[in-house]
Design an enzyme around this catalytic site. Structure first.
Site, mmCIF file in Angstrom:
data_model
loop_
_atom_site.group_PDB
_atom_site.id
_atom_site.type_symbol
_atom_site.label_atom_id
_atom_site.label_comp_id
_atom_site.label_asym_id
_atom_site.label_seq_id
_atom_site.Cartn_x
_atom_site.Cartn_y
_atom_site.Cartn_z
ATOM 1 N N ASN A 9 0.878 -1.165 0.110
ATOM 2 C CA ASN A 9 0.050 0.190 0.099
ATOM 3 C C ASN A 9 1.003 1.293 -0.007
ATOM 4 O OD1 ASN A 9 -1.726 1.904 0.215
ATOM 5 N ND2 ASN A 9 -2.263 1.427 2.780
ATOM 6 N N LYS A 11 0.016 4.107 -0.427
ATOM 7 C CA LYS A 11 -0.649 5.512 0.046
ATOM 8 C C LYS A 11 -0.308 6.635 -1.001
ATOM 9 C CE LYS A 11 0.197 3.880 4.658
ATOM 10 N NZ LYS A 11 -0.097 3.859 6.184
ATOM 11 N N HIS A 93 -9.637 1.535 4.564
ATOM 12 C CA HIS A 93 -8.172 1.937 5.340
ATOM 13 C C HIS A 93 -8.421 2.866 6.586
ATOM 14 C CE1 HIS A 93 -4.215 2.993 6.131
ATOM 15 N NE2 HIS A 93 -3.967 1.783 5.582
ATOM 16 N N GLU A 95 -6.918 5.245 7.463
ATOM 17 C CA GLU A 95 -6.585 6.598 7.018
ATOM 18 C C GLU A 95 -8.099 7.229 6.306
ATOM 19 O OE1 GLU A 95 -2.889 5.912 5.179
ATOM 20 O OE2 GLU A 95 -2.192 5.388 7.172
ATOM 21 N N GLU A 165 -5.610 -4.301 10.782
ATOM 22 C CA GLU A 165 -4.596 -3.086 10.873
ATOM 23 C C GLU A 165 -4.864 -2.435 11.971
ATOM 24 O OE1 GLU A 165 -2.473 -2.106 7.061
ATOM 25 O OE2 GLU A 165 -4.361 -0.988 7.035
ATOM 26 N N GLY A 171 2.122 2.690 10.519
ATOM 27 C CA GLY A 171 3.329 3.674 10.289
ATOM 28 C C GLY A 171 4.228 4.176 11.713
ATOM 29 N N SER A 203 3.178 -1.627 10.465
ATOM 30 C CA SER A 203 4.792 -1.716 10.684
ATOM 31 C C SER A 203 5.513 -3.275 10.517
ATOM 32 C CB SER A 203 5.044 -1.296 12.165
ATOM 33 O OG SER A 203 4.654 0.057 12.302
ATOM 34 N N GLY A 224 2.715 -0.886 4.343
ATOM 35 C CA GLY A 224 2.899 0.559 3.910
ATOM 36 C C GLY A 224 4.583 0.880 3.704
ATOM 37 N N GLY A 225 4.990 1.463 4.577
ATOM 38 C CA GLY A 225 6.384 1.980 4.425
ATOM 39 C C GLY A 225 7.446 0.963 3.967
HETATM 40 C C1 PEP Z 1 -0.812 0.480 6.041
HETATM 41 O O1 PEP Z 1 -1.023 1.688 5.970
HETATM 42 O O2 PEP Z 1 -1.732 -0.270 5.649
HETATM 43 C C2 PEP Z 1 0.314 -0.108 6.863
HETATM 44 C C3 PEP Z 1 0.348 -0.968 7.110
HETATM 45 O O3 PEP Z 1 1.234 1.002 6.879
HETATM 46 P P1 PEP Z 1 2.741 0.574 7.482
HETATM 47 O O4 PEP Z 1 3.335 -0.759 6.993
HETATM 48 O O5 PEP Z 1 3.771 1.622 7.085
HETATM 49 O O6 PEP Z 1 2.511 0.410 9.109
#
Ligand code: PEP
Length: 248
Positions: A9, A11, A93, A95, A165, A171, A203, A224-225
């Site tokens: 993802n 973002k 999500h 966000e 999540e 994040g 994370s 994500g990251g």
């Molecule tokens: C996400 O936003 O779906 C996510 C899991 O982000 P991160 O891996 O950066 O925590």
């Protein structure tokens, strides 16, 4: 059998350059046991299709409209996504729930639109830090799951992917304890199907992915990251390949 699935993802991050780099890194080898999907921003989807259309790498969007078509400026419909041969769409999500006011009802409608257009929805659920502290995790997650699952036919439910999540883990670098996450996944499984793929997100990285995937009810990850770094994403795929598919 539930095939392990890793979903990137992006973002509102990345660029066409990063997409090329990711393409190069991912296509340097073949993958057999793990499903891989990239969800870049909408604007990069045509180029994603060009790059990945004949590959083993799937792709999708990060959101979809709850409407079919019409005067909804700025929105993108599920049918439009399927024209670009998207496989997946991330829906609900945290966000989007938080910044765009998406309710369970809107999210259920989005899942329905996605399924009608032949896309696989990746439904995101999860509690925030306060809800966790108050011991409300189970109730929150179950009500988020049920509000979608209860509106689907069994045939539709068979296609749904769910991502647990915990918001406090997204994040922050503070991933959930894999054993705790597995317990929540177990609850989600009881509210969905034995075949439903349930991903962990929050994370996840190359250091912790193995422990998450070793849990019986964790079937992959929404990343994500760490999925913005091609070499790290590939490393996570390689680790997952070594563990692979869950047989139930
Ligand atoms: C996400 O936003 O779906 C996510 C899991 O982000 P991160 O891996 O950066 O925590």
């Amino acid at each position: 059998v539930r095939k392990t699935l890793l979903v990137a993802n992006w973002k509102m991050n990345g660029s066409l350059d990063l997409l090329s780099q990711m393409h190069e890194a991912l296509l340097a080898k073949s993958y057999s046991g793990v499903g891989i999907a990239i969800c870049p921003p909408f604007i990069f989807l045509p180029q994603t299709q060009n790059l990945f259309k004949d590959s083993q790498i799937a792709y999708g969007a990060q959101d979809v409209s709850d409407q079919d078509n019409g005067a909804y400026t700025g929105q993108i419909s599920a049918k439009m996504l399927s024209q670009l041969a998207c496989d997946y769409v991330i829906i609900g999500h945290s966000e989007r729930r938080q910044y765009c006011g998406e309710t369970d009802k809107i999210i259920a409608a989005k899942c329905q639109r996605a399924l009608d257009a032949g896309l696989v929805p990746i439904l995101c659920v999860g509690e925030n830090a306060t809800q966790k502290q108050n011991g409300e995790t189970e109730a929150i997650v179950l009500s988020q799951v049920r509000s979608v699952v209860d509106s689907l036919t069994t045939e539709q439910l068979e296609k749904l992917v769910i991502a647990y999540e915990p918001i406090w883990a997204i994040g922050t670098g503070l991933a959930a304890n894999p054993l705790d996450a597995n317990k929540v996944h177990e609850l989600i499984r009881k509210a969905s199907l034995q075949t439903t793929r349930i991903l962990y997100g929050g994370s996840a990285n190359a250091e912790n992915i193995r422990e998450f995937l070793m849990q019986p009810n964790i079937d992959g990850a929404l990343i994500g990251g760490a999925a913005l770094k091609p070499e790290v994403f590939v490393q996570m795929i390689n680790i997952s390949e070594a563990l692979c598919t869950k047989v139930y």
